[in-house]
Structures are given as C-alpha cells and as structure tokens.
Design a protein around this motif. Structure first.
Motif, PDB file in Angstrom:
ATOM      1  N   GLU A   1       0.839  -1.205   0.000  1.00  0.00           N
ATOM      2  CA  GLU A   1       0.000   0.000   0.000  1.00  0.00           C
ATOM      3  C   GLU A   1       0.867   1.245   0.000  1.00  0.00           C
ATOM      4  O   GLU A   1       0.462   2.302  -0.446  1.00  0.00           O
ATOM      5  N   ASN A   2       2.049   1.106   0.521  1.00  0.00           N
ATOM      6  CA  ASN A   2       2.906   2.282   0.681  1.00  0.00           C
ATOM      7  C   ASN A   2       4.069   2.254  -0.301  1.00  0.00           C
ATOM      8  O   ASN A   2       4.384   1.220  -0.869  1.00  0.00           O
ATOM      9  N   VAL A   3       4.684   3.395  -0.424  1.00  0.00           N
ATOM     10  CA  VAL A   3       5.835   3.507  -1.309  1.00  0.00           C
ATOM     11  C   VAL A   3       6.960   4.223  -0.577  1.00  0.00           C
ATOM     12  O   VAL A   3       6.742   5.240   0.073  1.00  0.00           O
ATOM     13  N   ILE A   4       8.158   3.654  -0.668  1.00  0.00           N
ATOM     14  CA  ILE A   4       9.336   4.352  -0.158  1.00  0.00           C
ATOM     15  C   ILE A   4      10.140   4.834  -1.360  1.00  0.00           C
ATOM     16  O   ILE A   4      10.549   4.037  -2.197  1.00  0.00           O
TER      17      ILE A   4
ATOM     18  N   GLN B   1       8.788  -3.818   6.874  1.00  0.00           N
ATOM     19  CA  GLN B   1       8.034  -3.441   8.068  1.00  0.00           C
ATOM     20  C   GLN B   1       6.823  -2.590   7.738  1.00  0.00           C
ATOM     21  O   GLN B   1       5.800  -2.660   8.408  1.00  0.00           O
ATOM     22  N   THR B   2       6.944  -1.743   6.718  1.00  0.00           N
ATOM     23  CA  THR B   2       5.839  -0.844   6.398  1.00  0.00           C
ATOM     24  C   THR B   2       5.025  -1.364   5.205  1.00  0.00           C
ATOM     25  O   THR B   2       4.178  -0.668   4.680  1.00  0.00           O
ATOM     26  N   ARG B   3       5.343  -2.592   4.779  1.00  0.00           N
ATOM     27  CA  ARG B   3       4.678  -3.196   3.618  1.00  0.00           C
ATOM     28  C   ARG B   3       4.660  -2.235   2.433  1.00  0.00           C
ATOM     29  O   ARG B   3       3.607  -1.913   1.886  1.00  0.00           O
ATOM     30  N   SER B   4       5.842  -1.780   2.078  1.00  0.00           N
ATOM     31  CA  SER B   4       5.950  -0.787   1.015  1.00  0.00           C
ATOM     32  C   SER B   4       6.657  -1.366  -0.189  1.00  0.00           C
ATOM     33  O   SER B   4       7.419  -2.324  -0.079  1.00  0.00           O
ATOM     34  N   LEU B   5       6.403  -0.757  -1.322  1.00  0.00           N
ATOM     35  CA  LEU B   5       7.272  -1.041  -2.451  1.00  0.00           C
ATOM     36  C   LEU B   5       8.324   0.057  -2.502  1.00  0.00           C
ATOM     37  O   LEU B   5       8.163   1.124  -1.908  1.00  0.00           O
ATOM     38  N   ILE B   6       9.401  -0.219  -3.201  1.00  0.00           N
ATOM     39  CA  ILE B   6      10.507   0.736  -3.260  1.00  0.00           C
ATOM     40  C   ILE B   6      10.547   1.367  -4.645  1.00  0.00           C
ATOM     41  O   ILE B   6      10.477   0.669  -5.650  1.00  0.00           O
TER      42      ILE B   6
ATOM     43  N   GLN C   1      10.890  12.400  -2.182  1.00  0.00           N
ATOM     44  CA  GLN C   1       9.427  12.545  -2.176  1.00  0.00           C
ATOM     45  C   GLN C   1       8.857  12.489  -3.592  1.00  0.00           C
ATOM     46  O   GLN C   1       7.808  11.910  -3.818  1.00  0.00           O
ATOM     47  N   VAL C   2       9.565  13.139  -4.537  1.00  0.00           N
ATOM     48  CA  VAL C   2       9.100  13.126  -5.931  1.00  0.00           C
ATOM     49  C   VAL C   2       9.141  11.692  -6.466  1.00  0.00           C
ATOM     50  O   VAL C   2       8.201  11.232  -7.124  1.00  0.00           O
ATOM     51  N   ILE C   3      10.205  10.972  -6.153  1.00  0.00           N
ATOM     52  CA  ILE C   3      10.312   9.576  -6.586  1.00  0.00           C
ATOM     53  C   ILE C   3       9.170   8.755  -5.976  1.00  0.00           C
ATOM     54  O   ILE C   3       8.565   7.909  -6.629  1.00  0.00           O
ATOM     55  N   LYS C   4       8.867   9.056  -4.730  1.00  0.00           N
ATOM     56  CA  LYS C   4       7.773   8.356  -4.062  1.00  0.00           C
ATOM     57  C   LYS C   4       6.443   8.616  -4.782  1.00  0.00           C
ATOM     58  O   LYS C   4       5.645   7.701  -4.994  1.00  0.00           O
ATOM     59  N   LEU C   5       6.199   9.877  -5.160  1.00  0.00           N
ATOM     60  CA  LEU C   5       4.953  10.223  -5.868  1.00  0.00           C
ATOM     61  C   LEU C   5       4.827   9.426  -7.161  1.00  0.00           C
ATOM     62  O   LEU C   5       3.771   8.882  -7.471  1.00  0.00           O
TER      63      LEU C   5
END
Ligand SMILES: [Zn+2]
Length: 205
Positions: free
Chosen positions: A4-7, A91-96, A189-193
């Motif tokens: 659900e999250n993105v790093i 830990q945060t169930r994120s994709l990179i 942050q831009v990469i995350k967006l």
C-alpha cells in the motif's frame, strides 16, 4: 506481498541515499575515509616507476592492497544501506521506488563542479548499491519500481511545479507554493509520488 505504501529512494546527490521516510546516509564521513585511500595513491605510482626493483614491487603491492580495502569498505557500506531500506520496506509493507540508473550519472554531473566532487559522485558504487537493493528485494519479496529520472531533482513534491535546486536546498518557483527545504528529501518525495502512480494503475486519476 500486498503493498500500500511507497518508499522513494534518491541516490547520489549530497547524500549517498535518501529515503522519503527522511532517512539518509550522509556521505561525509564515508568520503573522508575514501579520500584517505585516494590521497595516498598519487605518490605511489611515481615511486613504483622510479625506485629500485624491490621498491617498485612493494609499491605495486601497496596499491593493490589499498584498492582492495577501499572496495571492501564500499561493499560493506552498500550492504548496510540496502539492508536498512529493505527492512523498512518489509516493516511498512511498502514497495521501493528508485530512479533509473542512467539518471544518477546525468543528474550528479549536471552542474560543473570541482574535480574532487566530480570524482566522488562518479566513484561511489551506486550501481552496486542499486543491485544490492534489487537483489535483496527479490529475496525478501519486496517490489521495486524504476522511475524516470529526468525531473525528479527539479520538481517540487508539494505542487509538482519546477523549482530551483542549489546544493542541499530546494526552492519551489511556484509563488502559490514556495516550498523550501532539503533537496534530497524533496527528490525522494518526488520519486515516491511517481512510485505511487505506478503502484495504483486503476485507482488514481
Ligand atoms: Zn511547490
């Protein structure tokens, strides 16, 4: 893994790596160590070509040993950074989300800089760091997306307008936004967006 999250991870500007979670690896201490290795080099090749036969041999051996130590040090640092990023993603169930590899060289070479800084940005093994992240991601079931690098360092993460970047600082050119702050943080942050857009092909509009 359901993500659900993105790093967002920004490589190789002022810091070796910076995540959108505000975690960064400052190159300063590492660089001092690396500089120490490279400073000891210039005099050695000279000696290696001018001294007696045994001096020449010894100098060649020292040169070899220095480059081996430097490489091991770099491996070790890159292993650590990539492990922390992967651990955070798990830990945060994120994709990179990371920039395209070609973008790193372009963006770090964009502005004319002094010799030492150029050597630094080209020398650090970003390619290796990226490979480590990708390799560990596969092993741990973490998803990785590549982001086109073209504008990440010049785009404001708040309003997506262009801004001005000078070294460590970013300033948004949009008068209605005017966000100011850490340039590496903005980049991450831009990469995350971008990563979020890639991650939700159906939902977002
Ligand atoms: Zn802005």
């Amino acid at each position: 893994m359901e993500t659900e999250n993105v790093i967002g991870v920004d490589f190789g500007r002022r810091e070796i790596a910076k995540t959108s979670h505000k975690q960064g690896w400052d190159g300063y201490n590492l660089q001092q160590k690396r500089d120490k290795y490279s400073r000891r080099r210039p005099s050695l090749p000279k000696k290696a070509s001018q001294g007696t036969r045994s001096t020449r041999r010894r100098c060649r051996q020292i040169l070899k040993r220095l480059s081996g130590r430097e490489k091991r040090f770099q491996n070790w640092v890159n292993h650590n950074i990539s492990s922390v990023i992967i651990e955070q993603a798990k830990q945060t169930r994120s994709l990179i989300a990371m920039e395209n590899l070609t973008g790193i060289r372009e963006s770090t070479n964009q502005q004319p800089r002094n010799k030492q800084e150029k050597r630094r940005s080209n020398n650090w093994a970003f390619h290796q760091l990226r490979l480590f992240v990708e390799y560990k991601a596969i092993k741990e079931g973490v998803e990785v997306v590549a982001i086109p690098a073209a504008y990440t360092s010049k785009t404001c993460h708040k309003c997506k307008h262009l801004g001005v970047r000078s070294n460590k600082n970013f300033k948004c050119s949009n008068p209605e936004c005017g966000w100011k702050g850490d340039a590496d943080f903005n980049g991450a942050q831009v990469i995350k967006l971008w990563g979020c857009t890639v991650n939700q092909p159906r939902g977002s509009w």
